[in-house]
Design an enzyme around this catalytic site. Sequence first.
Site, PDB file in Angstrom:
ATOM      1  N   HIS A 423       0.834  -1.021  -0.068  1.00  0.00           N
ATOM      2  CA  HIS A 423      -0.527   0.110   0.020  1.00  0.00           C
ATOM      3  C   HIS A 423       0.538   1.211  -0.158  1.00  0.00           C
ATOM      4  O   HIS A 423       0.346   2.213  -0.739  1.00  0.00           O
ATOM      5  CB  HIS A 423      -0.730  -0.236   1.114  1.00  0.00           C
ATOM      6  N   CYS A 754      35.349   2.661 -24.081  1.00  0.00           N
ATOM      7  CA  CYS A 754      34.650   2.203 -23.136  1.00  0.00           C
ATOM      8  C   CYS A 754      35.219   2.746 -22.019  1.00  0.00           C
ATOM      9  O   CYS A 754      34.190   2.828 -20.741  1.00  0.00           O
ATOM     10  CB  CYS A 754      34.417   0.882 -23.155  1.00  0.00           C
TER      11      CYS A 754
END
Length: 800
Positions: A423, A754
């Site tokens: 919830h 990279c």
Amino acid sequence: MKYIRFFEELGLADVAIVGGKNASLGEMYNKLTGKGIKIPNGFATTADAYWHYLEHNKLKDEIADTLAGLDTHDMNKLAECGRHLRSIIAHAAMPEDLEAEISQAYTLLMQQYDEQPLAVSVRSSATAEDLPEASFAGQQESFLNVRDTSNVVEHIKLVYASLFTNRAISYRVDKGFDHMKVALSAGIQKMVRSDLASAGVMFSIDTETGFNDAVFITGSYGLGENVVQGTVRPDEAYVFKPLLKQGYKALLGRTLGEKAQKMIYSESQKYPTKNVHVAVEDQRVYCLNEDELLTLANYAVIIEEHYSQLAGHLQPMDIEWAKDGVSGELFIVQARPETVHSQRDYHVIEFYRMKETSEILAQGKSVGGKIASGRARIIKDVSQIEELEPGEVLVTDMTDPDWEPIMKSAAAIVTNRGGRTCHAAIISRELGLPAVVGTGSGTETISDGDMVTVSCAEGELGYVYAGELAFTLDTVNVGVLARPETKIMMNVGTPDRAFAFSAIPNDGVGLARLEFIINNSIGIHPNAILQIDKIIDSRVRREIRKRAEPYGSPVDFYVKKLAEGVATIAAAFYPKPVIFRMSDFKSNEYASLLGGSGFEPSEENPMIGFRGASRYYSDAFREAFALECRAMRLVREEKGLKNVCLMLPFTRTPTEGRKVLDLMAELGLKRGEDGLQIYVMCEIPANVIAADAFLDIFDGFSIGSNDLTQLTLGVDRDSTLVAHVFDEREPVMLEMFKMAINACKRRGKYIGICGQAPSDYPEIADFLVRQGIESMSLNPDSVLETTIRILEVEKESRLT
């Protein structure tokens, strides 16, 4: 019957008659059972039945008068009003004609299932419920394990009364719904015996990022209310929809939940369910196996496709499922449109980033991706919610719908219990608040009244830091950003940020490090996995077996957990290429893994020691490397993620490269077969000098600027004494980059970079573009800025 509709009589066109929840159940029962989805049958009372009930008891005027002029921000008045209305509605008389129809329908349902008395759920369904722009889910009550006619009738009255819970009254005011134009339908549905098995919630979209190619499944033992209410931390899993549709076993990853309790039937009709403790050995295994997860994901895909066709656009779904412990079958018991991410504008991306950190007071599952600071307010009971001042951080054990009227004034929410579909998590997303759920002990470790900073911007884990800390928020409209000719790829470290990073405009992943996944998701030395009986320390053996328990064996744990991490990153960017570098731990780093100290040598300089390719074919590590290869085959062949490319780090000579490639071929990873590309890191001067010899056997280079600079300049990058010499902008380094680029272009092979250099130094990015590099792989936080700069450089180059 006048006031009753069975599911077979209902469809989505009947929202005004039976509310969104029941209309949806009817739609699925009629249209999707033929496609293999199992829906327990049931019936619904109509909106006319609700109005008939109010008119029979002359309640409409009293309800309207009580609600007139109510200030929902006055919690005392709201509570008083709600109590009064619920009482008069629940204690009113059921009209005889309506009661007779309910009895008749319940009897027919009992006859269908040949059970007497039949256990049913009695759930609310508001006539304005579960529309994409407004979810009434959780606003009204649900009741489980209700048996015999008289109890069904009484619980329908309680459902009617729940239209006036405090949170429902407040929610309707906030959403602009007229109280007297919203009716309630009660849905009565055969119970699935998930009290003997498991249940949970799944979404056909990632609830945190809005990534819509994954099904997110949560589950725990027993009835599903504990997952919905957040009283347990459930198991979690992701399944990749595009390849699932093609028949692949596209399970991306799983996380083991706590599952400390489960809700089961009780013998009392006054208290028809109860929570009991889950045995420790059951907590340590998943409540669903892989095949069951894939079945549920297929259900989610079918449901989403059906509702999307009806809506005329992609309609992500919020679905509740239950497994029957008697038959072993999986059922869908509810489905409604997802109401948060389906309305977001994904052209605008927000990037929250911590500028500083401090003591971590609590950590749990992150919800929402944002950061907020405020004074902590510990509230242990709903009766204290008025103590929360606007802008404070709500810290509590768990929330339920009764908390909703006050939650919207919080800066952030922290709970002890719950998972990402509980919830507190659902409401936090609707309200746009950061939340950290399932901290375990946040109400004890956080002090009431202290300033705290809640960060949900650092991955799967969310943190509550001491003090008011600095953070940044960048907003970028990526919808207007052009794509450069140079491919802009991304360095992705860990799977838990992959879905979020994939929303940044990119051309794939140029570097995903296997060692990051091993360290963060596994944490065990592979040889300790393979040779567990040789480990002297019994505590280490126990810990390895404990971590491996959900997967059956230590080897399966290592291979599958590694494959799940790889698959998550690969799926996030699918079908773009994702380059995974095989493990590049140094010996000292491997030794720090659980059980690693007994399998690693002591080296003076591990940076240039037993690492990379030399390790893979050695007798000491060959079997461990085989585990990595098994994981990669699992990803490409079983999960179908053929966008995965592989890369070898620290390959000193072409001869060494051939040895590793031959070994990989023996292990089922043959370069060129089934589209497999294998690159090599260009991070040693020898790679540049002997570029042609390396390119004879590999599909291309990815420049690792950190190691290449270290070894070209002879600088230990870990040494502060010579750190001032380490600079990728040195002319000799630019020449090395240029040589590598030219060699690959001459041979028609892939060439990318990279390393850190383009992220740190824009002038290096400019240089690489002008040299014609094919791709740059950047840290996510520098992708957009560098993309804009590269577009300018490419424009200048065309003009000159």
